[in-house]
Design an enzyme around this catalytic site. Sequence first.
Site, PDB file in Angstrom:
ATOM      1  N   TYR A  29      56.304  65.049  48.369  1.00  0.00           N
ATOM      2  CA  TYR A  29      55.830  66.409  48.156  1.00  0.00           C
ATOM      3  C   TYR A  29      54.384  66.387  47.639  1.00  0.00           C
ATOM      4  O   TYR A  29      54.113  66.073  46.475  1.00  0.00           O
ATOM      5  CB  TYR A  29      56.720  67.153  47.162  1.00  0.00           C
ATOM      6  CG  TYR A  29      58.192  67.159  47.528  1.00  0.00           C
ATOM      7  CD1 TYR A  29      58.610  67.036  48.855  1.00  0.00           C
ATOM      8  CD2 TYR A  29      59.176  67.283  46.555  1.00  0.00           C
ATOM      9  CE1 TYR A  29      59.945  67.043  49.202  1.00  0.00           C
ATOM     10  CE2 TYR A  29      60.528  67.298  46.897  1.00  0.00           C
ATOM     11  CZ  TYR A  29      60.907  67.170  48.217  1.00  0.00           C
ATOM     12  OH  TYR A  29      62.242  67.169  48.550  1.00  0.00           O
ATOM     13  N   HIS A 112      65.962  59.261  49.768  1.00  0.00           N
ATOM     14  CA  HIS A 112      65.430  60.450  50.423  1.00  0.00           C
ATOM     15  C   HIS A 112      65.405  60.301  51.946  1.00  0.00           C
ATOM     16  O   HIS A 112      64.663  59.484  52.485  1.00  0.00           O
ATOM     17  CB  HIS A 112      64.002  60.701  49.907  1.00  0.00           C
ATOM     18  CG  HIS A 112      63.474  62.064  50.188  1.00  0.00           C
ATOM     19  ND1 HIS A 112      62.171  62.414  49.906  1.00  0.00           N
ATOM     20  CD2 HIS A 112      64.060  63.180  50.703  1.00  0.00           C
ATOM     21  CE1 HIS A 112      61.979  63.677  50.239  1.00  0.00           C
ATOM     22  NE2 HIS A 112      63.103  64.159  50.728  1.00  0.00           N
TER      23      HIS A 112
END
Length: 297
Positions: A29, A112
């Site tokens: 992110y 992830h």
Amino acid sequence: MGQGQEQRDLQPEAAWEAGIRLFDTAPHYGLGLSERRLGAFLASKPRESFTLSTKVGRLLVPAEGGGRDDQGFDVPADHRRVWDFSAEGVRRSLGDSLDRLGLSSIDIALVHDPDDHWQQAVDEAVPALLELRDQGVVKGVGVGMNRWQPLARAVRETDVDLVMLAGRYTLLDQSAEAELLTLCLERGVSVLAAGVFNSGLLATHDPQGTYDYAPASDELLKRARRIAAVCEGHGVTLPQAALAFPLRHPAVTSVVVGVRSVEEVRRNAALVAAPVPDRLWDELAEERLLGGTAVRF
């Protein structure tokens, strides 16, 4: 400082004021910016007063050439992402994250999006995180994905504490309920429900836009609008119902949503706090608007 940057810097404070104490981030992110921003904000808060989640699987490697990031974040492309689910890569990734966060340990570490690296994730990434859990560097270990089938395998085959399920337990798609959520409940594995707006279609009371990051089909638009109409009859908005629905399942402990502004933080917090009558769910079931699978993998 630009207005957009100022808004983003104020988001953690707005979340804190709204009573939010679970914060989810990742190296992916903003190429580390999310972790640095959260770390700077939380540095002034008592460590025991919040829960912080980050992720492993993408190493950030310095890059040259300039430009802007091309993966959905408006940041300089001064690093590039390198997939790495090896044990060493996981340890390095988490160490880098802790440096950016300014912490010595993390509450939750998630593998992830290991879709294309499943075997290495199971053989190396999860065991490495479990070792770090034994050492006290990590409290909870999990896997985060959009597909529920691999998550069910992770719950069966590894000692994970939780899973982050994106988009597969929502008003439009409950495909994970029968198997994954039941399995998690049986084994005491917590579920963090993410993607509850299905990337935008359920984010407003007038459904439009994208479903799972692609243009929504006419069929999905029609179904979302039928759900919105039923919600309206009970004094509830579609996004309010979208946030409330996953929390009705006993395996789901939290809903995780992304925000773009202070206003969205406050709106979502207010929607979660607003009561939803049980009769709404009964009517949606009677109208056969729940229990479906909008997309299969």
